[in-house]
Write a protein that holds these residues in place. Structure first.
Motif, mmCIF file in Angstrom:
data_model
loop_
_atom_site.group_PDB
_atom_site.id
_atom_site.type_symbol
_atom_site.label_atom_id
_atom_site.label_comp_id
_atom_site.label_asym_id
_atom_site.label_seq_id
_atom_site.Cartn_x
_atom_site.Cartn_y
_atom_site.Cartn_z
ATOM 1 N N ARG A 23 0.859 -1.184 0.000
ATOM 2 C CA ARG A 23 0.000 0.000 0.000
ATOM 3 C C ARG A 23 0.893 1.231 0.000
ATOM 4 O O ARG A 23 1.810 1.345 0.811
ATOM 5 C CB ARG A 23 -0.913 -0.010 1.219
ATOM 6 N N VAL A 24 0.611 2.164 -0.903
ATOM 7 C CA VAL A 24 1.362 3.407 -0.997
ATOM 8 C C VAL A 24 0.651 4.489 -0.196
ATOM 9 O O VAL A 24 1.277 5.238 0.549
ATOM 10 C CB VAL A 24 1.520 3.850 -2.473
ATOM 11 N N GLU A 25 -0.663 4.539 -0.349
ATOM 12 C CA GLU A 25 -1.445 5.575 0.329
ATOM 13 C C GLU A 25 -2.884 5.093 0.492
ATOM 14 O O GLU A 25 -3.379 4.337 -0.334
ATOM 15 C CB GLU A 25 -1.427 6.856 -0.515
ATOM 16 N N SER A 26 -3.535 5.534 1.564
ATOM 17 C CA SER A 26 -4.948 5.207 1.791
ATOM 18 C C SER A 26 -5.783 6.474 1.687
ATOM 19 O O SER A 26 -5.300 7.568 2.003
ATOM 20 C CB SER A 26 -5.136 4.585 3.176
ATOM 21 N N TYR A 27 -7.021 6.309 1.269
ATOM 22 C CA TYR A 27 -7.922 7.441 1.094
ATOM 23 C C TYR A 27 -9.173 7.237 1.937
ATOM 24 O O TYR A 27 -9.769 6.162 1.924
ATOM 25 C CB TYR A 27 -8.312 7.589 -0.381
ATOM 26 N N GLY A 28 -9.547 8.255 2.652
ATOM 27 C CA GLY A 28 -10.734 8.191 3.483
ATOM 28 C C GLY A 28 -10.814 9.408 4.368
ATOM 29 O O GLY A 28 -9.971 10.304 4.307
ATOM 30 N N GLN A 29 -11.806 9.409 5.209
ATOM 31 C CA GLN A 29 -11.989 10.516 6.129
ATOM 32 C C GLN A 29 -11.254 10.213 7.425
ATOM 33 O O GLN A 29 -11.164 9.054 7.841
ATOM 34 C CB GLN A 29 -13.475 10.733 6.381
ATOM 35 N N ALA A 30 -10.740 11.244 8.068
ATOM 36 C CA ALA A 30 -9.994 11.079 9.315
ATOM 37 C C ALA A 30 -10.836 10.323 10.344
ATOM 38 O O ALA A 30 -12.012 10.605 10.521
ATOM 39 C CB ALA A 30 -9.589 12.437 9.860
ATOM 40 N N GLY A 31 -10.224 9.344 10.977
ATOM 41 C CA GLY A 31 -10.898 8.571 12.006
ATOM 42 C C GLY A 31 -11.788 7.455 11.485
ATOM 43 O O GLY A 31 -12.339 6.691 12.259
ATOM 44 N N ALA A 32 -11.939 7.346 10.179
ATOM 45 C CA ALA A 32 -12.772 6.302 9.576
ATOM 46 C C ALA A 32 -11.892 5.329 8.804
ATOM 47 O O ALA A 32 -10.772 5.652 8.416
ATOM 48 C CB ALA A 32 -13.813 6.912 8.645
ATOM 49 N N LYS A 33 -12.425 4.145 8.571
ATOM 50 C CA LYS A 33 -11.723 3.141 7.776
ATOM 51 C C LYS A 33 -11.561 3.668 6.341
ATOM 52 O O LYS A 33 -12.498 4.231 5.783
ATOM 53 C CB LYS A 33 -12.543 1.851 7.783
ATOM 54 N N PRO A 34 -10.386 3.504 5.726
ATOM 55 C CA PRO A 34 -10.199 3.987 4.350
ATOM 56 C C PRO A 34 -11.179 3.315 3.379
ATOM 57 O O PRO A 34 -11.526 2.159 3.551
ATOM 58 C CB PRO A 34 -8.767 3.576 4.012
ATOM 59 N N PHE A 35 -11.611 4.064 2.367
ATOM 60 C CA PHE A 35 -12.509 3.494 1.362
ATOM 61 C C PHE A 35 -11.749 3.056 0.124
ATOM 62 O O PHE A 35 -12.279 2.332 -0.710
ATOM 63 C CB PHE A 35 -13.638 4.467 0.988
ATOM 64 N N ALA A 36 -10.490 3.455 -0.002
ATOM 65 C CA ALA A 36 -9.675 3.053 -1.153
ATOM 66 C C ALA A 36 -8.204 3.210 -0.794
ATOM 67 O O ALA A 36 -7.850 3.962 0.115
ATOM 68 C CB ALA A 36 -10.009 3.904 -2.374
ATOM 69 N N SER A 37 -7.356 2.487 -1.510
ATOM 70 C CA SER A 37 -5.909 2.601 -1.328
ATOM 71 C C SER A 37 -5.219 2.576 -2.684
ATOM 72 O O SER A 37 -5.687 1.935 -3.618
ATOM 73 C CB SER A 37 -5.370 1.429 -0.486
ATOM 74 N N TRP A 38 -4.123 3.290 -2.759
ATOM 75 C CA TRP A 38 -3.256 3.244 -3.928
ATOM 76 C C TRP A 38 -2.217 2.182 -3.600
ATOM 77 O O TRP A 38 -1.601 2.200 -2.538
ATOM 78 C CB TRP A 38 -2.626 4.603 -4.126
ATOM 79 N N ILE A 39 -2.061 1.214 -4.484
ATOM 80 C CA ILE A 39 -1.087 0.155 -4.246
ATOM 81 C C ILE A 39 -0.096 0.081 -5.395
ATOM 82 O O ILE A 39 -0.366 0.541 -6.503
ATOM 83 C CB ILE A 39 -1.752 -1.232 -4.064
ATOM 84 N N GLU A 40 1.044 -0.518 -5.102
ATOM 85 C CA GLU A 40 2.018 -0.878 -6.127
ATOM 86 C C GLU A 40 2.063 -2.398 -6.150
ATOM 87 O O GLU A 40 2.086 -3.031 -5.090
ATOM 88 C CB GLU A 40 3.400 -0.326 -5.789
ATOM 89 N N ALA A 41 2.059 -2.963 -7.331
ATOM 90 C CA ALA A 41 2.102 -4.420 -7.464
ATOM 91 C C ALA A 41 3.248 -4.816 -8.383
ATOM 92 O O ALA A 41 3.489 -4.165 -9.399
ATOM 93 C CB ALA A 41 0.784 -4.943 -8.023
ATOM 94 N N ARG A 42 3.946 -5.874 -7.989
ATOM 95 C CA ARG A 42 5.018 -6.438 -8.815
ATOM 96 C C ARG A 42 4.661 -7.893 -9.059
ATOM 97 O O ARG A 42 4.418 -8.653 -8.124
ATOM 98 C CB ARG A 42 6.373 -6.331 -8.106
ATOM 99 N N LEU A 43 4.598 -8.263 -10.315
ATOM 100 C CA LEU A 43 4.201 -9.619 -10.684
ATOM 101 C C LEU A 43 5.420 -10.501 -10.891
ATOM 102 O O LEU A 43 6.335 -10.138 -11.627
ATOM 103 C CB LEU A 43 3.382 -9.599 -11.968
ATOM 104 N N GLU A 44 5.422 -11.656 -10.238
ATOM 105 C CA GLU A 44 6.456 -12.663 -10.497
ATOM 106 C C GLU A 44 6.040 -13.529 -11.668
ATOM 107 O O GLU A 44 6.871 -14.076 -12.371
ATOM 108 C CB GLU A 44 6.632 -13.565 -9.254
ATOM 109 N N THR A 45 4.753 -13.681 -11.834
ATOM 110 C CA THR A 45 4.198 -14.471 -12.925
ATOM 111 C C THR A 45 3.224 -13.580 -13.683
ATOM 112 O O THR A 45 2.879 -12.506 -13.220
ATOM 113 C CB THR A 45 3.446 -15.696 -12.359
ATOM 114 N N GLY A 46 2.788 -14.002 -14.814
ATOM 115 C CA GLY A 46 1.883 -13.191 -15.612
ATOM 116 C C GLY A 46 0.642 -13.962 -16.012
ATOM 117 O O GLY A 46 0.485 -14.316 -17.174
#
Length: 93
Positions: A23-46
């Motif tokens: 996870r790079v960053e989470s998005y949401g309102q302060a004090g609440a569970k995030p509703f979305a996250s920005w992630i980075e993914a690296r694939l070992e397989t395709g």
């Protein structure tokens, strides 16, 4: 088994697929569970739909993914998404 175009992590005899993510960053309102996250993914397989399948299997489908993460009013993730963002997510191609 009922949808040959849709992949799953829950199979007895499947091919190995490895995804490393963070996870790079989470998005949401302060004090609440995030509703979305920005992630980075690296694939070992395709493998077909690999990232989509792995994230959905972990309970974190891609925002707006109509095959593996279909938004609906009954899903708690959709309910957590601010109302003003819902039309934008529905409009994603």
């Amino acid at each position: 088994p009922s949808d040959r175009k849709k992949m799953s992590m829950e199979v007895k005899e499947g091919r190995r697929a490895v995804t490393h993510w963070k996870r790079v960053e989470s998005y949401g309102q302060a004090g609440a569970k995030p509703f979305a996250s920005w992630i980075e993914a690296r694939l070992e397989t395709g493998r077909t739909h690999q990232v989509r399948v792995h994230l959905t299997g972990l309970g974190h489908s891609l925002l707006g993914d109509r095959t593996y993460g279909v938004p609906s009013e009954r899903h708690t993730k959709w309910q957590a998404l601010p109302a003003e963002l819902r039309p934008r997510v529905e409009a994603l191609p």
